[in-house]
Design an enzyme around this catalytic site. Sequence first.
Site, PDB file in Angstrom:
ATOM      1  CB  ILE A  52      -2.570  18.924  55.664  1.00  0.00           C
ATOM      2  CG1 ILE A  52      -3.895  18.444  55.045  1.00  0.00           C
ATOM      3  CG2 ILE A  52      -2.801  19.650  56.965  1.00  0.00           C
ATOM      4  CD1 ILE A  52      -4.656  17.463  55.925  1.00  0.00           C
ATOM      5  CB  SER A  53      -3.675  21.963  50.764  1.00  0.00           C
ATOM      6  OG  SER A  53      -2.419  21.895  50.141  1.00  0.00           O
ATOM      7  CD  GLN A  54      -7.185  27.476  51.738  1.00  0.00           C
ATOM      8  OE1 GLN A  54      -6.168  28.140  51.571  1.00  0.00           O
ATOM      9  NE2 GLN A  54      -8.386  28.020  51.891  1.00  0.00           N
TER      10      GLN A  54
END
Length: 208
Positions: A52-54
Amino acid sequence: MVKRQLRPRGIVDPAVLEAMRRVPRHVFVGPGVSTMRAYGDHALPIDAGQTISQPYVVACMTELLRVSPGLRVLEVGTGSGYQTAVLAALGAEVVTVERHAVLSEAAAERWAEVCPDAAIIRRVGDGSLGVADLGPFDRIVVTAAAPALPAALDEQLAGGGRLVIPLGDRRDQVLAVFRRDPDDDRLVRRDETPCRFVPLIGAQAWPG
């Protein structure tokens, strides 16, 4: 998250900031991850070797996409479902495709909790091929990196549409924004910022 990470790093679209404020990121991270870590300025691992991207990257890609209510958005790479929920919070009709069935199913459970009335259609399959039977799309966002823009996604972008995708090799990429000229159908590219994503696996991307 919004006050300390997004605003100071240049995210200014009030609709994007509000969507990021409204969608509970901690619901979309893996079990055992603390709430503090869930909202930290970093990517986190999820199932199937994905991430899950920042928060900043999610906000940046969403802002570059320029989403408004009623637009039809194709998301390539459902992952945890967090980006999908952010797009839905902006009023988009989202079609999201994921090659890992386990991720798609888990994301659907989270949407049922967080945004049960959102207009989300999910598919399991090769995201590099898009979802041709539901296109064209006003916006396309790709949450994994490809060596070049897949031809199928080019073909499914509507006139005047925008597409955001990380492009490069498996290690380093740049976040590229494409816009389809509504008059001559020309696709114009602008590179934004260096980035690093998991690879997009598929017939028109990296081989599995």
